[in-house]
Scaffold this motif. Structure first.
Motif, PDB file in Angstrom:
ATOM      1  N   TYR A 174      32.361  46.051  34.920  1.00 21.13           N
ATOM      2  CA  TYR A 174      32.519  44.623  35.206  1.00 21.13           C
ATOM      3  C   TYR A 174      31.569  44.195  36.332  1.00 21.13           C
ATOM      4  CZ  TYR A 174      36.833  43.340  32.586  1.00 21.13           C
ATOM      5  OH  TYR A 174      37.759  43.015  31.622  1.00 21.13           O
ATOM      6  N   THR A 188      37.249  43.657  28.456  1.00 14.65           N
ATOM      7  CA  THR A 188      38.582  43.058  28.548  1.00 14.65           C
ATOM      8  C   THR A 188      39.554  43.751  27.603  1.00 14.65           C
ATOM      9  OG1 THR A 188      37.617  40.918  29.145  1.00 14.65           O
ATOM     10  CG2 THR A 188      39.882  40.914  28.331  1.00 14.65           C
ATOM     11  N   VAL A 211      31.581  41.828  28.036  1.00 13.21           N
ATOM     12  CA  VAL A 211      32.779  41.431  28.768  1.00 13.21           C
ATOM     13  C   VAL A 211      33.989  41.407  27.842  1.00 13.21           C
ATOM     14  CG1 VAL A 211      33.888  39.532  30.036  1.00 13.21           C
ATOM     15  CG2 VAL A 211      31.523  40.178  30.556  1.00 13.21           C
ATOM     16  N   ARG A 212      33.802  40.931  26.617  1.00 14.46           N
ATOM     17  CA  ARG A 212      34.913  40.945  25.655  1.00 14.46           C
ATOM     18  C   ARG A 212      35.385  42.370  25.382  1.00 14.46           C
ATOM     19  NH1 ARG A 212      31.936  36.706  23.170  1.00 14.46           N
ATOM     20  NH2 ARG A 212      30.938  38.173  21.742  1.00 14.46           N
ATOM     21  N   ALA A 231      36.922  40.100  37.990  1.00 17.41           N
ATOM     22  CA  ALA A 231      37.496  41.098  37.089  1.00 17.41           C
ATOM     23  C   ALA A 231      37.370  42.496  37.685  1.00 17.41           C
ATOM     24  CB  ALA A 231      36.818  41.038  35.723  1.00 17.41           C
ATOM     25  N   GLU A 274      30.778  40.292  36.860  1.00 12.85           N
ATOM     26  CA  GLU A 274      32.161  39.837  36.731  1.00 12.85           C
ATOM     27  C   GLU A 274      32.958  40.295  37.949  1.00 12.85           C
ATOM     28  OE1 GLU A 274      33.516  37.896  34.209  1.00 12.85           O
ATOM     29  OE2 GLU A 274      31.405  37.634  33.659  1.00 12.85           O
ATOM     30  N   GLU A 303      40.320  47.161  29.070  1.00 10.36           N
ATOM     31  CA  GLU A 303      41.237  47.005  30.207  1.00 10.36           C
ATOM     32  C   GLU A 303      42.665  46.816  29.725  1.00 10.36           C
ATOM     33  OE1 GLU A 303      42.143  43.892  33.882  1.00 10.36           O
ATOM     34  OE2 GLU A 303      40.396  43.580  32.587  1.00 10.36           O
ATOM     35  N   GLN A 304      42.850  45.964  28.738  1.00  7.96           N
ATOM     36  CA  GLN A 304      44.196  45.720  28.204  1.00  7.96           C
ATOM     37  C   GLN A 304      44.772  46.978  27.569  1.00  7.96           C
ATOM     38  OE1 GLN A 304      43.456  42.400  25.610  1.00  7.96           O
ATOM     39  NE2 GLN A 304      43.538  40.890  27.265  1.00  7.96           N
TER      40      GLN A 304
END
Length: 232
Positions: A45, A17, A13-14, A53, A50, A20-21
């Motif tokens: 996700y 993320t 997940v990290r 997300a 998730e 995604e950013q």
């Protein structure tokens, strides 16, 4: 090891993320490439549980691509459809976008058939069980399911993943609104069809339908058979 699994998921997940950013900061990639990247991240996700997300990234993918790609772009339609998926988040605004997406997918014929089935099943679930954006009228409560079944049989055939996916919903609706026995009668032929196709019994769609079928066996006087199926 449950702890190792949880740690792996948290690490995944990290990473997602961060990806995604990074995608959100991209300015040099084409709209289509950004859309494809976001779809991949959203699916990843979702596969890790998730849901919020995943829904967020599908929504961003659809909104960003809508201004820069044709409305009938299949990947854009995929983002719109899965942004409304009830398994992620219940969203009235996303649900309202299913109607135009479904109209476009119908016009695409075979190219849009697989996604059309998913869109119809998502819309049916939202209306039938959540009342989003409104509850289905009684006489037409199965319209989307019947269209999904006809689409699956016409474009993919009996015993395929698409047929099994729809057969699960058909069986559930008949079990609820008619009887558990009626649900079994709707599901069993699809399972038989799948067994005649090489490798189909190893698919998630077969497993899900077989599990639902076995659960309903337990409610129709065939509990020992149903429990044996579930244990197997």
């Amino acid at each position: 090891d449950p702890n190792a699994t949880a740690q792996t998921r948290e690490g995944d997940v990290r990473v997602l993320t961060a990806i995604e950013q990074r995608i959100n900061e991209e300015t040099n990639r084409s709209p289509r490439h950004l859309l494809e990247l976001r779809l991949s991240v959203a699916e990843a996700y979702a596969n890790r549980g998730e849901s919020a997300a995943a829904a967020r990234v599908y929504r961003t993918a659809a909104d960003d691509a809508a201004a820069r790609l044709p409305a009938d772009d299949l990947q854009l339609l995929r983002a719109r459809v899965y942004a409304a998926d009830y398994r992620l988040i219940i969203s009235s605004s996303a649900a309202r976008e299913l109607d135009p997406a479904i109209d476009i997918l119908r016009a695409k014929g075979a190219d849009g058939a697989d996604l059309l089935i998913d869109a119809l099943l998502i819309r049916h679930q939202l209306r039938q069980f959540y009342g989003v954006p409104e509850f289905n009228a009684g006489a037409r409560r199965n319209d989307d399911v019947e269209e999904a079944l006809a689409t699956a049989l016409r474009h993919f055939g009996r015993g395929t993943r698409q047929h099994l996916k729809v057969a699960q919903r058909v069986g559930l609706m008949r079990a609820i609104f008619e009887s558990p026995a009626a649900g079994l009668r709707a599901m069993e032929p699809a399972l038989d069809d799948a067994r005649r196709r090489t490798g189909m019994t190893r698919t998630a769609e077969y497993r899900d339908l077989y599990t639902l079928f076995s659960q309903h066996l337990c409610g129709t006087g065939r509990a020992s058979e149903g429990m044996a199926n579930l244990w197997s």
